[in-house]
Design a protein around this motif. Structure first.
Motif, PDB file in Angstrom:
ATOM      1  N   LYS A  43       0.746  -1.355   0.171  1.00 39.37           N
ATOM      2  CA  LYS A  43      -0.100   0.097   0.149  1.00 39.37           C
ATOM      3  C   LYS A  43       0.866   1.123   0.034  1.00 39.37           C
ATOM      4  N   ASP A  44       2.101   0.954   0.129  1.00 39.78           N
ATOM      5  CA  ASP A  44       3.006   2.329   0.557  1.00 39.78           C
ATOM      6  C   ASP A  44       3.982   2.442  -0.466  1.00 39.78           C
ATOM      7  N   LYS A  45       3.895   1.654  -1.590  1.00 40.97           N
ATOM      8  CA  LYS A  45       5.004   1.732  -2.588  1.00 40.97           C
ATOM      9  C   LYS A  45       4.496   1.670  -3.892  1.00 40.97           C
ATOM     10  N   GLY A  46       5.167   1.896  -4.788  1.00 39.15           N
ATOM     11  CA  GLY A  46       4.751   2.346  -6.394  1.00 39.15           C
ATOM     12  C   GLY A  46       4.681   3.645  -6.517  1.00 39.15           C
ATOM     13  N   VAL A  47       4.380   4.007  -7.845  1.00 41.53           N
ATOM     14  CA  VAL A  47       4.265   5.120  -8.467  1.00 41.53           C
ATOM     15  C   VAL A  47       3.048   6.040  -7.664  1.00 41.53           C
ATOM     16  N   ALA A  48       3.521   7.303  -7.529  1.00 44.08           N
ATOM     17  CA  ALA A  48       2.373   7.938  -6.977  1.00 44.08           C
ATOM     18  C   ALA A  48       1.751   8.711  -7.736  1.00 44.08           C
ATOM     19  N   VAL A  49       0.520   8.466  -7.996  1.00 40.01           N
ATOM     20  CA  VAL A  49      -0.332   9.204  -8.951  1.00 40.01           C
ATOM     21  C   VAL A  49      -1.488   9.926  -8.449  1.00 40.01           C
ATOM     22  N   TRP A  50      -1.739  11.084  -8.781  1.00 40.45           N
ATOM     23  CA  TRP A  50      -2.865  11.979  -8.132  1.00 40.45           C
ATOM     24  C   TRP A  50      -3.790  12.216  -9.519  1.00 40.45           C
ATOM     25  N   ILE A  51      -5.111  11.806  -9.645  1.00 40.97           N
ATOM     26  CA  ILE A  51      -6.102  12.149 -10.469  1.00 40.97           C
ATOM     27  C   ILE A  51      -6.752  13.203  -9.809  1.00 40.97           C
ATOM     28  N   GLU A  52      -6.361  14.392 -10.089  1.00 42.42           N
ATOM     29  CA  GLU A  52      -6.795  15.513  -9.442  1.00 42.42           C
ATOM     30  C   GLU A  52      -8.103  16.051 -10.013  1.00 42.42           C
ATOM     31  N   SER A  53      -8.438  15.677 -11.366  1.00 42.19           N
ATOM     32  CA  SER A  53      -9.652  16.089 -11.826  1.00 42.19           C
ATOM     33  C   SER A  53     -10.006  14.953 -12.793  1.00 42.19           C
ATOM     34  N   LEU A  54     -11.603  14.617 -12.537  1.00 41.75           N
ATOM     35  CA  LEU A  54     -12.266  13.711 -13.257  1.00 41.75           C
ATOM     36  C   LEU A  54     -13.448  14.331 -13.640  1.00 41.75           C
ATOM     37  N   GLN A  55     -13.565  14.483 -15.042  1.00 41.96           N
ATOM     38  CA  GLN A  55     -14.891  15.241 -15.473  1.00 41.96           C
ATOM     39  C   GLN A  55     -15.542  14.154 -16.560  1.00 41.96           C
ATOM     40  N   LEU A  56     -17.140  14.226 -16.086  1.00 45.52           N
ATOM     41  CA  LEU A  56     -17.784  13.405 -16.843  1.00 45.52           C
ATOM     42  C   LEU A  56     -18.636  14.206 -17.791  1.00 45.52           C
ATOM     43  N   ALA A  57     -19.335  13.925 -18.827  1.00 37.27           N
ATOM     44  CA  ALA A  57     -19.684  14.913 -19.753  1.00 37.27           C
ATOM     45  C   ALA A  57     -21.147  15.249 -18.998  1.00 37.27           C
ATOM     46  N   ASP A  58     -21.937  16.284 -19.263  1.00 37.24           N
ATOM     47  CA  ASP A  58     -23.024  16.632 -18.523  1.00 37.24           C
ATOM     48  C   ASP A  58     -24.327  15.725 -18.641  1.00 37.24           C
ATOM     49  N   TYR A  59     -24.325  15.088 -19.926  1.00 37.23           N
ATOM     50  CA  TYR A  59     -25.513  13.926 -19.772  1.00 37.23           C
ATOM     51  C   TYR A  59     -25.172  12.929 -19.097  1.00 37.23           C
ATOM     52  N   LEU A  60     -24.182  12.755 -18.529  1.00 36.58           N
ATOM     53  CA  LEU A  60     -23.956  11.570 -17.609  1.00 36.58           C
ATOM     54  C   LEU A  60     -23.906  11.644 -16.114  1.00 36.58           C
ATOM     55  N   GLN A  61     -24.271  13.106 -16.031  1.00 42.54           N
ATOM     56  CA  GLN A  61     -24.673  13.510 -14.633  1.00 42.54           C
ATOM     57  C   GLN A  61     -25.963  13.483 -14.023  1.00 42.54           C
ATOM     58  N   ARG A  62     -26.424  12.344 -14.245  1.00 42.37           N
ATOM     59  CA  ARG A  62     -27.933  11.734 -13.696  1.00 42.37           C
ATOM     60  C   ARG A  62     -27.777  10.278 -13.555  1.00 42.37           C
ATOM     61  N   ASP A  63     -28.799   9.649 -12.607  1.00 41.40           N
ATOM     62  CA  ASP A  63     -28.812   8.287 -12.114  1.00 41.40           C
ATOM     63  C   ASP A  63     -29.517   7.509 -13.253  1.00 41.40           C
ATOM     64  N   VAL A  64     -30.448   8.228 -14.047  1.00 40.70           N
ATOM     65  CA  VAL A  64     -31.174   7.539 -15.179  1.00 40.70           C
ATOM     66  C   VAL A  64     -30.314   6.962 -16.287  1.00 40.70           C
ATOM     67  N   LEU A  65     -30.446   5.677 -16.787  1.00 40.33           N
ATOM     68  CA  LEU A  65     -29.441   5.123 -17.954  1.00 40.33           C
ATOM     69  C   LEU A  65     -30.121   5.713 -19.277  1.00 40.33           C
ATOM     70  N   LEU A  66     -28.957   6.379 -20.001  1.00 40.75           N
ATOM     71  CA  LEU A  66     -29.790   6.866 -21.350  1.00 40.75           C
ATOM     72  C   LEU A  66     -28.963   5.710 -22.241  1.00 40.75           C
ATOM     73  N   GLU A  67     -29.814   5.768 -23.684  1.00 39.49           N
ATOM     74  CA  GLU A  67     -29.654   4.749 -24.583  1.00 39.49           C
ATOM     75  C   GLU A  67     -29.261   5.562 -26.039  1.00 39.49           C
ATOM     76  N   ARG A  68     -28.354   5.151 -26.747  1.00 47.54           N
ATOM     77  CA  ARG A  68     -28.051   5.889 -27.792  1.00 47.54           C
ATOM     78  C   ARG A  68     -29.024   5.338 -29.041  1.00 47.54           C
ATOM     79  N   GLN A  69     -29.620   6.201 -29.671  1.00 42.24           N
ATOM     80  CA  GLN A  69     -30.430   5.715 -30.780  1.00 42.24           C
ATOM     81  C   GLN A  69     -29.798   5.828 -32.146  1.00 42.24           C
ATOM     82  N   PRO A  70     -30.311   5.171 -33.382  1.00 41.35           N
ATOM     83  CA  PRO A  70     -29.518   4.913 -34.631  1.00 41.35           C
ATOM     84  C   PRO A  70     -29.106   6.302 -35.030  1.00 41.35           C
TER      85      PRO A  70
END
Length: 235
Positions: A43-70
């Motif tokens: 737990k204390d070894k290995g390369v130290a990586v900080w994902i300081e920012s993780l942004q998702l698209a606005d349409y993914l900021q909801r609990d309902v599941l969306l489906e892509r149409q043709p």
């Protein structure tokens, strides 16, 4: 008679409502598949990586599941994500990166006290969806920086995965794409780390090389005036 007629109408209405609900089907809840991961050796070894920012698209900021149409549009479904999708993606990427880098020092979001990252990552997921007749698609980009914020690398990826068409297969394919994204991130981090080690090794060797080259240069003998004892007279 009138009461019996009203009771029958009420019964018909109730049965019609039940039939309508049955035709819509039950609501399902889904979670992204994090894949098989191996816990880091320490737990204390290995390369130290900080994902300081993780942004998702606005349409993914909801609990309902969306489906892509043709036609490219997104349609709302009766199904939902089992919890915030943002948190699900964060957990998946953290576990995948820790496993692939064999590092117990991969942090997403606010770092713990005393944590000193070697690399800082800014990740932006602009698309993550699928449809019954559309493949799962993930579009993402990231910027990789060193501890001081110097930009080391930037990447943009477009990933696709086919599936069997049903909702569970769509979600499974999206999880597979996020695992592929984690693999790309781990590869980029490894390459940048290796390049940094080579640069540091070259910087350490450079002064020694300059000294060796200076010592190897031939030296000219000192010029010593020759005295003959003769005198020169000019008129």
């Amino acid at each position: 008679m009138k009461r019996m007629r009203l009771a029958r109408l009420a019964l018909v209405a109730v049965l019609a409502g039940l039939g309508g609900c049955a035709s819509l089907g039950p609501t399902h809840y889904y979670q992204l598949d994090g894949g098989n991961v191996r816990a880091p050796a320490s737990k204390d070894k290995g390369v130290a990586v900080w994902i300081e920012s993780l942004q998702l698209a606005d349409y993914l900021q909801r609990d309902v599941l969306l489906e892509r149409q043709p036609d490219g549009s997104l349609a709302t479904t009766r199904d939902h994500w089992a919890g915030p999708l943002n948190a699900n993606v964060r957990q998946l990427l953290q576990r995948q990166l820790a496993s692939r880098l064999n590092s117990g020092r991969v942090v997403v979001g606010e770092p713990p006290e005393g944590f000193e990252p070697q690399y800082r990552l800014e990740l932006n997921v602009t698309r993550l969806d699928a449809g019954d007749r559309a493949p799962a698609v993930l579009d993402a980009g990231w910027q990789l920086r060193d501890a001081q914020g110097k930009l080391l690398d930037t990447q943009v990826v477009h990933l696709q995965a086919r599936h069997d068409g049903d909702r569970a297969a769509q979600v499974r394919a999206q999880g597979d794409l996020l695992q592929q994204l984690a693999a790309r991130l781990a590869t980029d981090l490894t390459k940048v780390a290796q390049r940094g080690r080579r640069d540091n090794e070259t910087a350490r060797k450079e002064p020694k090389k300059l000294v060796e080259e200076a010592q190897a240069k031939p030296t000219l003998p000192a010029v010593v005036p020759i005295r003959t004892g003769a005198e020169v007279y000019r008129f």
